[in-house]
Design a protein around this motif. Sequence first.
Motif, PDB file in Angstrom:
ATOM      1  N   ILE A 104       0.842  -1.207   0.000  1.00  0.00           N
ATOM      2  CA  ILE A 104       0.000   0.000   0.000  1.00  0.00           C
ATOM      3  C   ILE A 104       0.873   1.252   0.000  1.00  0.00           C
ATOM      4  O   ILE A 104       0.599   2.223  -0.716  1.00  0.00           O
ATOM      5  CB  ILE A 104      -0.944  -0.013   1.219  1.00  0.00           C
ATOM      6  CG1 ILE A 104      -1.995  -1.124   1.055  1.00  0.00           C
ATOM      7  CG2 ILE A 104      -1.626   1.345   1.390  1.00  0.00           C
ATOM      8  CD1 ILE A 104      -2.859  -1.339   2.280  1.00  0.00           C
ATOM      9  N   ALA A 105       1.954   1.232   0.783  1.00  0.00           N
ATOM     10  CA  ALA A 105       2.873   2.383   0.821  1.00  0.00           C
ATOM     11  C   ALA A 105       3.471   2.639  -0.551  1.00  0.00           C
ATOM     12  O   ALA A 105       3.631   3.791  -0.976  1.00  0.00           O
ATOM     13  CB  ALA A 105       3.977   2.130   1.850  1.00  0.00           C
ATOM     14  N   THR A 106       3.793   1.573  -1.282  1.00  0.00           N
ATOM     15  CA  THR A 106       4.366   1.711  -2.626  1.00  0.00           C
ATOM     16  C   THR A 106       3.379   2.385  -3.571  1.00  0.00           C
ATOM     17  O   THR A 106       3.754   3.277  -4.348  1.00  0.00           O
ATOM     18  CB  THR A 106       4.757   0.326  -3.175  1.00  0.00           C
ATOM     19  OG1 THR A 106       5.782  -0.225  -2.357  1.00  0.00           O
ATOM     20  CG2 THR A 106       5.262   0.424  -4.603  1.00  0.00           C
ATOM     21  N   VAL A 107       2.120   1.998  -3.537  1.00  0.00           N
ATOM     22  CA  VAL A 107       1.103   2.590  -4.417  1.00  0.00           C
ATOM     23  C   VAL A 107       0.930   4.079  -4.108  1.00  0.00           C
ATOM     24  O   VAL A 107       0.824   4.919  -5.017  1.00  0.00           O
ATOM     25  CB  VAL A 107      -0.237   1.839  -4.277  1.00  0.00           C
ATOM     26  CG1 VAL A 107      -1.329   2.561  -5.066  1.00  0.00           C
ATOM     27  CG2 VAL A 107      -0.101   0.401  -4.767  1.00  0.00           C
ATOM     28  N   ILE A 108       0.907   4.429  -2.830  1.00  0.00           N
ATOM     29  CA  ILE A 108       0.739   5.838  -2.439  1.00  0.00           C
ATOM     30  C   ILE A 108       1.901   6.688  -2.960  1.00  0.00           C
ATOM     31  O   ILE A 108       1.701   7.771  -3.534  1.00  0.00           O
ATOM     32  CB  ILE A 108       0.625   5.963  -0.902  1.00  0.00           C
ATOM     33  CG1 ILE A 108      -0.686   5.317  -0.425  1.00  0.00           C
ATOM     34  CG2 ILE A 108       0.700   7.425  -0.463  1.00  0.00           C
ATOM     35  CD1 ILE A 108      -0.797   5.204   1.087  1.00  0.00           C
ATOM     36  N   VAL A 109       3.120   6.204  -2.776  1.00  0.00           N
ATOM     37  CA  VAL A 109       4.293   6.950  -3.264  1.00  0.00           C
ATOM     38  C   VAL A 109       4.280   7.040  -4.789  1.00  0.00           C
ATOM     39  O   VAL A 109       4.669   8.069  -5.361  1.00  0.00           O
ATOM     40  CB  VAL A 109       5.596   6.294  -2.758  1.00  0.00           C
ATOM     41  CG1 VAL A 109       6.814   6.938  -3.418  1.00  0.00           C
ATOM     42  CG2 VAL A 109       5.697   6.411  -1.247  1.00  0.00           C
ATOM     43  N   ALA A 110       3.828   5.989  -5.468  1.00  0.00           N
ATOM     44  CA  ALA A 110       3.769   6.005  -6.938  1.00  0.00           C
ATOM     45  C   ALA A 110       2.837   7.105  -7.429  1.00  0.00           C
ATOM     46  O   ALA A 110       3.135   7.799  -8.415  1.00  0.00           O
ATOM     47  CB  ALA A 110       3.300   4.650  -7.456  1.00  0.00           C
ATOM     48  N   ILE A 111       1.720   7.288  -6.766  1.00  0.00           N
ATOM     49  CA  ILE A 111       0.777   8.348  -7.156  1.00  0.00           C
ATOM     50  C   ILE A 111       1.429   9.716  -6.992  1.00  0.00           C
ATOM     51  O   ILE A 111       1.301  10.600  -7.854  1.00  0.00           O
ATOM     52  CB  ILE A 111      -0.516   8.236  -6.317  1.00  0.00           C
ATOM     53  CG1 ILE A 111      -1.255   6.928  -6.668  1.00  0.00           C
ATOM     54  CG2 ILE A 111      -1.422   9.444  -6.564  1.00  0.00           C
ATOM     55  CD1 ILE A 111      -2.419   6.601  -5.755  1.00  0.00           C
ATOM     56  N   LEU A 112       2.165   9.907  -5.897  1.00  0.00           N
ATOM     57  CA  LEU A 112       2.884  11.174  -5.696  1.00  0.00           C
ATOM     58  C   LEU A 112       3.947  11.379  -6.773  1.00  0.00           C
ATOM     59  O   LEU A 112       4.179  12.504  -7.239  1.00  0.00           O
ATOM     60  CB  LEU A 112       3.540  11.193  -4.314  1.00  0.00           C
ATOM     61  CG  LEU A 112       2.608  11.212  -3.101  1.00  0.00           C
ATOM     62  CD1 LEU A 112       3.421  11.119  -1.814  1.00  0.00           C
ATOM     63  CD2 LEU A 112       1.761  12.484  -3.099  1.00  0.00           C
ATOM     64  N   ALA A 113       4.601  10.292  -7.190  1.00  0.00           N
ATOM     65  CA  ALA A 113       5.684  10.382  -8.167  1.00  0.00           C
ATOM     66  C   ALA A 113       5.198  10.911  -9.511  1.00  0.00           C
ATOM     67  O   ALA A 113       5.958  11.552 -10.240  1.00  0.00           O
ATOM     68  CB  ALA A 113       6.349   9.010  -8.350  1.00  0.00           C
TER      69      ALA A 113
END
Length: 516
Positions: free
Chosen positions: A230-239
């Motif tokens: 879940i943390a990876t998906v959240i950071v990907a959206i920010l990226a």
Amino acid sequence: MDTPHEKPEVAEVDDSQTNSLQLRMENDVGKIEALGAAPGTTLESFAHLDQKKILRKMDMRLIPMLALLYLLSFLDRGNIGNAKIEGLQEDLRMSSDQYNMCLTVFFFTYAAFEVPSNLLLKKFRPSRWLPLIMVAWGLVMTLMGIVRDFRGLLAARLFLGIAEAGLFPGCAYYLTMWYCRHEIQLRQAMFFSAASIAGAFSGLLAYAIAKMDGVGNLEGWRWIFILEGIATVIVAILAFFILHDFPETAIFLTEEERAFVVFRLKYQGQVQKGQHDHTQIAQAEAFEWGYVWAAFKDWQIWVNIFVYWGIVCPLYGISLFLPTIIRNLGYSSSTAQLMTVPIYVTAAILAVLVAYLSDRVGKRSPFIIGFLFMMVVGFAMCISSTNPRVVYGGVFIAACAIYPAFPGLVTWLSNNLAGSYKRSTGMAVQIGIGNLGGAMASNFYRAKDSPRYILGHALELGFISVGIIAAFILVAAYVMVNKKRGKALQEGKEFQFTPEQLSHLGDRAVTFRYMY
């Protein structure tokens, strides 16, 4: 972070807005190329610019985000080792061979998709492609937390390899589009040191998350996969909103600063002499399949892969099995998780310090070969002793050699490949085929060899030894070719080629010098 300025540009509301964005980007690139290619333009034309200030701008805008992406990537591929000592293997009723197979299959798809991903990176732009594949592997990682048997975990690891394949070679290549040869290893190390931090963070995070055992009727190891995914998906959206594409379109630089960054990248690695001044490689490079095939046929890439295996096999041996190795020295699972932390933190600091020194002296091979010998010392301590402190010291020394050596090796090859498409393909081949070493290393440390793992340590020593031999071969070849080209320049043989021909030849041009 200029997010307020970036967001309107990247929002895709309709076709007309997308076409307008594309047109603006093409106009910006055209302006920058025209400014850099103006008659009489040299590096001295940009002498009034503060180069250190420009590099600081680039560092602040690029490195933190890339490091975070790679931290999550390495965390997500390696957390299976943390999950194992929290009960994954027993709960899924897997044998040791089945567990090792789950580790191994990741590298098959990971290796297969690296070259296509790097070619797609330029087509779809880094600010789109990298976050997209990151969302994909974040979803796979989250779903890994609900697998019920060996087949489910095996399938998840296969898809994780596909999704993660493009990140490391993509980021490593992406940095070469911003930084020159004598600056790149420090930035590669700052980016790659995220892997070391991931190792430390993984142990701490796994220790904490494992305390959730029973929450939602799920085992603690499942929560490791779910929360980190879940943390990876959240950071990907920010990226999507934070990543920049190329220097030509960098909104945090002025037009003149962009022209300077692009100009100096075009002329690195070349010896300027006589009539072939800076215009000799100012030709814009359009995609040709010939550049891709040139990478596959380049001898230095294939020799480099043997050095790569000498580093990456120990790298994955450490990252996948370090908690298990330490636990089998007689420590509890929680203590073993925590004892990995100082190893990775020290390795990360060393990676950055050594990269700084390597860039300053302009040499790669002395540091890489020195660390390969340091790995020999570390694994020799592990294989020759039953004393837990000696074994722990051995893996400590080995890790502190692996993490500085790896970015040095990736940088070394990128320094010696000219032409953006050839460099993109060559780095992907190096990392893709090189990472098959991870598939091998996944099977080095077998449960039946516990607690001494003599076979695993011996295999690591064997690959390191091959890596040392290959590194010396590379150095000898580079020295010989540079001397030959130096002699050809003295004889004026560069005048037999037009500027366009020298540009097309890239690192095979008589004016190109290999770095070693």
